[in-house]
Scaffold this motif. Sequence first.
Motif, short mmCIF file in Angstrom:
data_model
loop_
_atom_site.label_atom_id
_atom_site.label_comp_id
_atom_site.label_asym_id
_atom_site.label_seq_id
_atom_site.Cartn_x
_atom_site.Cartn_y
_atom_site.Cartn_z
N SER A 59 57.78 80.93 -31.32
CA SER A 59 56.63 81.40 -30.55
C SER A 59 57.03 82.43 -29.50
O SER A 59 56.19 83.22 -29.06
CB SER A 59 55.94 80.21 -29.87
N THR A 62 56.30 85.99 -30.83
CA THR A 62 54.96 86.40 -31.26
C THR A 62 54.36 87.38 -30.27
O THR A 62 54.78 87.46 -29.11
CB THR A 62 54.05 85.17 -31.41
N ALA A 67 48.83 83.56 -32.57
CA ALA A 67 50.08 83.21 -33.25
C ALA A 67 50.98 82.38 -32.35
O ALA A 67 51.65 81.45 -32.81
CB ALA A 67 50.80 84.49 -33.70
N SER A 68 51.00 82.70 -31.06
CA SER A 68 51.82 81.93 -30.13
C SER A 68 51.35 80.49 -30.06
O SER A 68 52.16 79.55 -30.07
CB SER A 68 51.79 82.58 -28.75
N ASP A 317 51.48 88.77 -37.59
CA ASP A 317 52.22 88.57 -36.35
C ASP A 317 53.36 87.57 -36.55
O ASP A 317 54.48 87.78 -36.07
CB ASP A 317 51.25 88.07 -35.27
N LEU A 318 53.11 86.49 -37.28
CA LEU A 318 54.16 85.51 -37.54
C LEU A 318 55.27 86.09 -38.41
O LEU A 318 56.44 85.73 -38.25
CB LEU A 318 53.57 84.26 -38.19
N ALA A 321 57.33 88.00 -36.13
CA ALA A 321 58.04 87.06 -35.26
C ALA A 321 59.23 86.45 -35.99
O ALA A 321 60.32 86.29 -35.42
CB ALA A 321 57.08 85.96 -34.79
#
Length: 892
Positions: A59, A62, A67-68, A317-318, A321
């Motif tokens: 997290s 992100t 996403a976080s 986004d993930l 990340a």
Amino acid sequence: MELCHSFISISAPPIVHRTCKPYISICISPRSHRISVSETLHNETLKTLEWDSICRQLSAFTSTSMASAAARNGNVRLGQSRDESQKLLDQTTAAVFFCRPLDFSGIDDVSGIVDSAVRGELVTVGELCALKRTLKSSREVFEQLEDGERSERCSPLLEMLHSCDFQIELEHKIGFCIDCNLSIILDRASEDLEIIRSERKRNMENLDLLLKKVSTEIFQAGGIDRPLITKRRSRMCVGVRASHRHLLSDGVILNASSSGATYFMEPKEAVELNNMEVRLSNSEKAEENAILSLFTSEIARSEMEIKYLLDRIVEVDLAFARAAYAQWMNGVCPIFSSGSPEGFKSNESGFGLSVHIEGIQHPLLLESSIRNFPDALTPKIESSIKLGKGNAVVPIDIKIGFGTKVVVISGPNTGGKTASMKTLGLASLMSKAGMYLPAKKHARLPWFDMVLAEIGDHQSWEQNLSTFSGHISRVCKILEVASKESLVLIDEIGCGTDPSEGVALSASILEYLKDRVNLAVITTHYADLSCLKEKDAQFENAAMEFSLENLQPTYRILWGRTGDSNALKIAKSIGFDEKIIERAQEWVERLMPDKQQQWKGLLYQSLMEERNRLEAQAQGASSLHSEIMDLYREIQEEAQDLDGREILLKAKETQQVQKELKAAKSQLQTVLLEFENQLRTANADNFHSLIKKSESAISSIIEAHRLSDDLFVTEKDSSSYTPQLGDQINVKGLGGKLATVVEEPGDDDETVLVQYGNVKVRVKKGNIIAVIDSEGNGGTSSVRRSRGQGRRSRNLKNPLDTDKNKEVSFGPLVQTSKNTVDLRGMRVEEASHHLNMAISARESNSVLFVIHGMGTGVIKECAIEMLRNHPRISKFEQESPMNYGCTVAYIK
């Protein structure tokens, strides 16, 4: 209503389809039970392997709040098939090789706004601007991916957004109608709004000119220090001194200053213009709400498209990340191996290995030995992950060949067996989630449909499970749900029971697992389990290396070796006494196989002796139990006898009370009739003596039926009470019944011998409650009654007798037809009126009997509330147990 350029058109509101919920079957099928057990074990395995901590690490990389939050909550998607996990890995690889970081700024979690619109709640201008900003930023993310220098490698990322509807039309509509910098709806949003605002502007100009003219004239006439135009009560007005209000003789005063020296007046000529301003303002607000309502409907219709777009943005986004996380730990992309070595070249490193991971480190231990840390990520990661200065993490090699189904890891405690097993479990989960592994050159392992772990102590008092019961019950559930593609991890298999039985059960479990799972890794201290490899090639051994020079583990795995526990050597290095170590060595020699039979015989003899001793104790306990039950039955019979006597006494007391109550009422009625008869014939000079005589007679009757003061008993603090011989006491646990002290306690004795019926028993002083009279004399042997034993008539106290400190006398407390108001059967309004009239009609310093009855309690509550707030009521006394439904009020 139509909006300009047909940006928004009126249409029917979205239809909400209500889906009937299917009936839930009471019967649970075996398949449903298996799925439930599987989900429970999966969640417990994630907790055991600390998957949530890995997700929290992720997290930190992100960019969006959505996403976080998903990563922090552990909601990182695990591939449900090998192809799905490979797709996630391809997305991570594409993000790793992307030319530049994506800009996710401007993307907010607008799912709450969409849900509010679906529920029919009107969206605000700020929410529309947030939605527009999110839609625009999402479209720009897609454009950044399309403009990448290596677009052919970005195809896995582009596929995630290709099917998305970016709601460009809705974005343009919001931009056309809303000024997000000023957070206002623009005039061009609709023709009606533009016309209304234009008319309102002209009206305000005319109103402003008129008020400026009037305020100037007032100033010139000396009616104000300077021209003043302001707004009061939503209407434009001018200020004028109170002494000069005649200057606006036809004006309307809207307000005044705090001192009262200045009036704020609306000139007569401005009334119509102000009215027009109010109407146009309301019309403008209604038109704005209509525009927001249309936007709300359109957002509700686009619910599925907007939420799908948000989900895809979160996945992108993930993916980035995961790429940043991989760079942070110098990770390598894992490769999923097949069930045989046919898919690999013979000259490839690790040929013939199903699991081949070189130099892997536990991800949660990387924080103390991170290497090649990207400078661009430093500020963000430091806020979420603390980098320690602990010892360097020792990387391990995991090498398991094709055909191996069970790996038995042995070695000393604190040697790293459990940590190595957890590392393999986390590597499997990370590869399923599309994450790189913190390893060196190679990272190849099978794809597992489930990772099932039994690690730690599952002792439970709530479920009545011992250490062994908790351990073996969880292993049983794992055997129930494991499949041909599962990874099973069991720590210290068969521990917590007799070693011989533990070895036998563990060997049987491993024989069962080898034919039903893809791979099982277990740790043990049972040396016999390492011998299974000699009989079956599907078993493999591994040992944790231990340095005999410094008596410290090296945390490296030696594949194909059997490890020793080295318990005696470790104990010696810690500092145990030499005699203890030597004695332990003797026990080791005695427990050699050739001497075990002899020790089994001695153990059997010892167990038989222990059995005989326990049987004797059980017989003694049975005899004691029989005596206790006899005593219990005797006490129970006494208690039942006392309950019967108590019922008879209560019945007798009730009859006596009713008899005395009837006599008291008869006496009072006689005095009252005699008083009324004498009152008719007496002259005014004798009134006072008649009243005194009647009061004296009534007081005598009341005094004759009043309970004496020594009847009221209270409980004394047991902590300061010392029971004496013959005292009557209450014992906690006997239902409030009296017992008698038959033996005085000693100075150091904490118990007292009391007699309860025919039973004598010792009780603790803390369980004794003294029965005392109102004067505080503890331990009374009996409760004295005076003037009619057992009388419990209503204590009608004369205010002249009971409250001698007050000078006000309310007369005798005797109920007659003149001082009584009956509210029963009336409505609330009617009862309030009658009660108010009765209070007003009563003379000062008198009493009023208010009969409200019981019923539903509405009339009673109304009467009590009036008596509490009425200015003529000095006090009132509510109903007593002997006179329900009547309240006595004292008139000032």
